[in-house]
Each structure stands twice: as structure tokens, then as C-alpha cells.
Scaffold this active site. Structure first.
Site, PDB file in Angstrom:
ATOM      1  N   TRP A   1       0.828  -1.216   0.000  1.00 40.22           N
ATOM      2  CA  TRP A   1       0.000   0.000   0.000  1.00 40.22           C
ATOM      3  C   TRP A   1       0.861   1.264   0.000  1.00 40.22           C
ATOM      4  O   TRP A   1       1.863   1.351   0.710  1.00 40.22           O
ATOM      5  CB  TRP A   1      -0.896   0.005   1.253  1.00 40.22           C
ATOM      6  CG  TRP A   1      -1.808   1.191   1.300  1.00 40.22           C
ATOM      7  CD1 TRP A   1      -3.039   1.293   0.720  1.00 40.22           C
ATOM      8  CD2 TRP A   1      -1.576   2.441   1.946  1.00 40.22           C
ATOM      9  NE1 TRP A   1      -3.571   2.534   0.970  1.00 40.22           N
ATOM     10  CE2 TRP A   1      -2.691   3.265   1.716  1.00 40.22           C
ATOM     11  CE3 TRP A   1      -0.507   2.956   2.702  1.00 40.22           C
ATOM     12  CZ2 TRP A   1      -2.801   4.563   2.206  1.00 40.22           C
ATOM     13  CZ3 TRP A   1      -0.607   4.256   3.194  1.00 40.22           C
ATOM     14  CH2 TRP A   1      -1.746   5.047   2.944  1.00 40.22           C
TER      15      TRP A   1
ATOM     16  N   SER B   1       3.016  -7.278   1.715  1.00 39.16           N
ATOM     17  CA  SER B   1       1.967  -6.559   2.424  1.00 39.16           C
ATOM     18  C   SER B   1       0.643  -6.631   1.643  1.00 39.16           C
ATOM     19  O   SER B   1       0.165  -7.721   1.343  1.00 39.16           O
ATOM     20  CB  SER B   1       2.433  -5.125   2.674  1.00 39.16           C
ATOM     21  OG  SER B   1       1.687  -4.515   3.705  1.00 39.16           O
ATOM     22  N   LEU B   2       0.059  -5.488   1.269  1.00 38.05           N
ATOM     23  CA  LEU B   2      -1.189  -5.503   0.493  1.00 38.05           C
ATOM     24  C   LEU B   2      -1.036  -6.333  -0.789  1.00 38.05           C
ATOM     25  O   LEU B   2      -1.975  -7.023  -1.217  1.00 38.05           O
ATOM     26  CB  LEU B   2      -1.598  -4.059   0.149  1.00 38.05           C
ATOM     27  CG  LEU B   2      -2.811  -3.869  -0.770  1.00 38.05           C
ATOM     28  CD1 LEU B   2      -4.085  -4.409  -0.125  1.00 38.05           C
ATOM     29  CD2 LEU B   2      -3.001  -2.397  -1.127  1.00 38.05           C
TER      30      LEU B   2
ATOM     31  N   PHE C   1       3.493   5.853   7.269  1.00 39.07           N
ATOM     32  CA  PHE C   1       3.396   4.430   6.942  1.00 39.07           C
ATOM     33  C   PHE C   1       4.792   3.853   6.697  1.00 39.07           C
ATOM     34  O   PHE C   1       5.118   2.758   7.139  1.00 39.07           O
ATOM     35  CB  PHE C   1       2.497   4.247   5.714  1.00 39.07           C
ATOM     36  CG  PHE C   1       1.989   2.840   5.546  1.00 39.07           C
ATOM     37  CD1 PHE C   1       1.177   2.266   6.515  1.00 39.07           C
ATOM     38  CD2 PHE C   1       2.310   2.101   4.425  1.00 39.07           C
ATOM     39  CE1 PHE C   1       0.693   0.966   6.366  1.00 39.07           C
ATOM     40  CE2 PHE C   1       1.836   0.797   4.268  1.00 39.07           C
ATOM     41  CZ  PHE C   1       1.018   0.244   5.242  1.00 39.07           C
ATOM     42  N   LEU C   2       5.623   4.623   6.007  1.00 42.00           N
ATOM     43  CA  LEU C   2       7.012   4.196   5.771  1.00 42.00           C
ATOM     44  C   LEU C   2       7.744   4.009   7.097  1.00 42.00           C
ATOM     45  O   LEU C   2       8.495   3.049   7.279  1.00 42.00           O
ATOM     46  CB  LEU C   2       7.760   5.241   4.933  1.00 42.00           C
ATOM     47  CG  LEU C   2       7.508   5.247   3.429  1.00 42.00           C
ATOM     48  CD1 LEU C   2       8.236   6.422   2.784  1.00 42.00           C
ATOM     49  CD2 LEU C   2       7.972   3.955   2.781  1.00 42.00           C
ATOM     50  N   ALA C   3       7.504   4.920   8.026  1.00 43.47           N
ATOM     51  CA  ALA C   3       8.176   4.842   9.330  1.00 43.47           C
ATOM     52  C   ALA C   3       7.760   3.578  10.082  1.00 43.47           C
ATOM     53  O   ALA C   3       8.586   2.898  10.688  1.00 43.47           O
ATOM     54  CB  ALA C   3       7.852   6.085  10.153  1.00 43.47           C
ATOM     55  N   ILE C   4       6.468   3.235  10.000  1.00 46.34           N
ATOM     56  CA  ILE C   4       5.985   2.009  10.656  1.00 46.34           C
ATOM     57  C   ILE C   4       6.655   0.786  10.037  1.00 46.34           C
ATOM     58  O   ILE C   4       7.040  -0.162  10.711  1.00 46.34           O
ATOM     59  CB  ILE C   4       4.445   1.892  10.539  1.00 46.34           C
ATOM     60  CG1 ILE C   4       3.766   2.960  11.399  1.00 46.34           C
ATOM     61  CG2 ILE C   4       3.968   0.505  10.975  1.00 46.34           C
ATOM     62  CD1 ILE C   4       2.256   2.978  11.295  1.00 46.34           C
ATOM     63  N   GLN C   5       6.810   0.809   8.708  1.00 44.82           N
ATOM     64  CA  GLN C   5       7.392  -0.334   8.013  1.00 44.82           C
ATOM     65  C   GLN C   5       8.818  -0.614   8.469  1.00 44.82           C
ATOM     66  O   GLN C   5       9.269  -1.748   8.466  1.00 44.82           O
ATOM     67  CB  GLN C   5       7.448  -0.062   6.502  1.00 44.82           C
ATOM     68  CG  GLN C   5       6.191   0.548   6.013  1.00 44.82           C
ATOM     69  CD  GLN C   5       5.646  -0.104   4.785  1.00 44.82           C
ATOM     70  OE1 GLN C   5       6.155  -1.083   4.323  1.00 44.82           O
ATOM     71  NE2 GLN C   5       4.595   0.422   4.258  1.00 44.82           N
TER      72      GLN C   5
ATOM     73  N   ASP D   1       7.707  -7.149  13.166  1.00 46.12           N
ATOM     74  CA  ASP D   1       6.744  -6.447  12.319  1.00 46.12           C
ATOM     75  C   ASP D   1       5.593  -5.875  13.149  1.00 46.12           C
ATOM     76  O   ASP D   1       4.915  -6.600  13.864  1.00 46.12           O
ATOM     77  CB  ASP D   1       6.194  -7.434  11.277  1.00 46.12           C
ATOM     78  CG  ASP D   1       5.467  -6.748  10.139  1.00 46.12           C
ATOM     79  OD1 ASP D   1       4.990  -5.619  10.343  1.00 46.12           O
ATOM     80  OD2 ASP D   1       5.382  -7.349   9.049  1.00 46.12           O
TER      81      ASP D   1
ATOM     82  N   HIS E   1       8.690  -4.823   8.897  1.00 50.95           N
ATOM     83  CA  HIS E   1       7.721  -5.030   7.811  1.00 50.95           C
ATOM     84  C   HIS E   1       8.336  -5.018   6.405  1.00 50.95           C
ATOM     85  O   HIS E   1       7.663  -5.320   5.437  1.00 50.95           O
ATOM     86  CB  HIS E   1       6.610  -3.979   7.909  1.00 50.95           C
ATOM     87  CG  HIS E   1       5.398  -4.300   7.095  1.00 50.95           C
ATOM     88  ND1 HIS E   1       4.641  -5.435   7.286  1.00 50.95           N
ATOM     89  CD2 HIS E   1       4.808  -3.634   6.069  1.00 50.95           C
ATOM     90  CE1 HIS E   1       3.640  -5.450   6.417  1.00 50.95           C
ATOM     91  NE2 HIS E   1       3.722  -4.371   5.671  1.00 50.95           N
TER      92      HIS E   1
END
Length: 245
Positions: free
Chosen positions: A11, A74-75, A135-139, A199, A227
Site C-alpha cells: 500500500w 503486504s497488500l 506508513f514508511l516509518a511504521i514499516q 513487524d 515489515h
């Protein structure tokens, strides 16, 4: 028999994310390696109206050669499982990268909390760039090289057009509501997986649940990865993929 390896990104991303391991994948896989943009991302305009998992998966399946190996991150992993179930002649094998058949948390399934996805959706409307950056940071969370990983990801992603609003919005809907556990359990195509133990989006506990759903499912877990194991732990990731191919 030709067996293309086809890579599907996650995503908010595009095929640029795969550039970090593309040369190595081309080296270990004898046939063609192709990176496809999900409909509405990167170079792929969506012809799916209204946009849905089925419509977008159909659009992707039309671009596949028979007996392809689909590697979905992922997605992209949800798309890979869906295509394998509905157009099995196109798919010889699925390799999931940090992907489960259900991303949302339920009473009996560890996943992303509902309020996290809802918050992403709300922010997407007002601050698209910022949301994708978060979102990139979470990954990259949990990875020793998180800051460098994010920098590298952003650089690669910016080489392609920005994703369409509809693809981003419906992509979050798919992550929040689509449940492919039954599809995963009854898929005639072999499914393999690579996961990061740290993750934050795909909890490690979900992997054992996947094994319980599909006894033929085989996987490897990279201990220190999060992730995006193909970016943070390239060597271990490629070694796992090599044995799965």
C-alpha cells in the site's frame, strides 16, 4: 516451462521498492523477473471502476503469463492470494512477504488495530504525503537501519508517479475489511512466506494461525526484521527466497 517471477508491492508504494533486490533476484531466478504496479499506483492507471480487490486483481491477472510465481509484499500479498484462488492457471506459487490473509485485528486474529487504519484513512484525505511517510516509518520500525531504510525507500518511490487517491483509499478499505482466510486455507497453489519477527503491522503470532489454516504453508521468520525485510535484511531475505523458488 516458463515461470516468471512477478513482484507486487504494498500500500502507498510502487514497483520502485523492489529495485533494492532486483539484480539479486534476477541472478537467482532463471526466468524473467517482472515488477508490476498495483492498479492506480506508479505507472499503472486503474481501469477498475469502481475500484475493488476483485476488479484490481482481475486487471493484474490479465498481465500475467501462465504459471507465474507471485511474490506479494503486504497488500500485494492479499492480491497474490486472491489471484491464485480465482485464476489458478496463472499462478504456480505464491510467496508472501510480511503479508497475511487478514490484516485487521479481530477477536481471534492478531493484526492492525481498527483505529490505526481509520486514522490513516482520515489523514489520507488531508495529508496524503504525511500519511505515506508515517506508513514508511511504521514499516521500518524495529530495524537497526530504519532511518537509512526510509530514506532509500522514499528515493526509489519518487522515481514513479504518485498513487491515485482512489487506489489509496480503497487499499486501506481492503486492509481493514477483506478477509481471505478461507481463500488462503483452500488455495490449490503452494503458498510460502517470509516474515519479520518485529513487524508492527503483521504480528508474529499471526504466522502460527496461518499455519493452522493451511498445513502446506511453509515460511521463514527473520528475527530482527520488521515489515520490509527485503530492505532491512537483504541477505537473509534473499537466502530465504532462493530456497522457496
Amino acid at each position: 516451462m516458463q515461470n516468471e517471477l512477478v513482484l507486487l508491492h504494498g500500500w502507498g508504494m510502487n514497483q520502485g521498492v523492489w529495485q533494492v533486490i532486483l539484480p539479486e533476484l534476477e541472478f537467482i531466478h532463471a526466468d524473467t523477473v517482472r515488477c508490476l504496479d498495483l492498479p492506480g499506483y506508479g505507472n499503472s492507471q486503474t481501469s477498475a471502476k469502481p475500484y475493488s480487490l476483485h476488479a484490481a486483481a482481475l486487471q493484474l491477472s490479465n498481465q500475467l503469463q501462465p504459471n507465474s510465481t507471485l511474490m506479494g509484499w503486504s497488500l500485494g500479498g492479499l492480491f497474490a492470494v486472491y489471484i491464485a484462488k480465482h485464476w489458478p492457471e496463472k499462478v504456480a506459487k505464491v510467496i508472501l512477504v510480511a503479508a497475511t490473509p487478514l490484516f485487521a485485528e479481530t477477536d481471534d486474529w492478531p493484526g492492525i488495530k481498527d483505529n490505526v487504519l481509520t486514522a490513516f484513512k482520515d489523514q489520507l484525505v488531508t495529508h496524503r504525503e504525511k500519511t505515506i511517510e508515517r506508513f514508511l516509518a511504521i514499516q521500518a520500525m524495529g530495524s537497526d537501519s530504519a532511518r537509512d531504510d526510509i530514506k532509500q525507500l522514499k528515493k526509489l518511490l519518487n522515481e514513479y508517479p504518485a498513487p491515485q487517491e482512489s487506489a489509496l483509499s480503497v487499499g486501506l478499505d481492503i486492509l481493514q475489511h477483506d478477509d481471505l482466510r478461507n481463500t488462503f486455507a483452500n488455495c490449490a497453489v503452494p503458498i510460502r512466506g517470509v516474515f519479520g519477527r518485529l513487524d508492527a503491522l503483521v504480528p508474529y503470532r499471526a504466522v502460527a494461525k496461518m499455519q493452522a489454516l493451511n498445513s502446506d504453508f511453509e515460511y521463514e521468520v527473520i528475527d530482527k526484521a520488521s515489515h520490509a525485510p527485503f530492505i532491512s535484511h537483504k541477505k537473509e531475505f534473499l537466502s530465504a527466497i532462493k530456497s522457496m523458488l
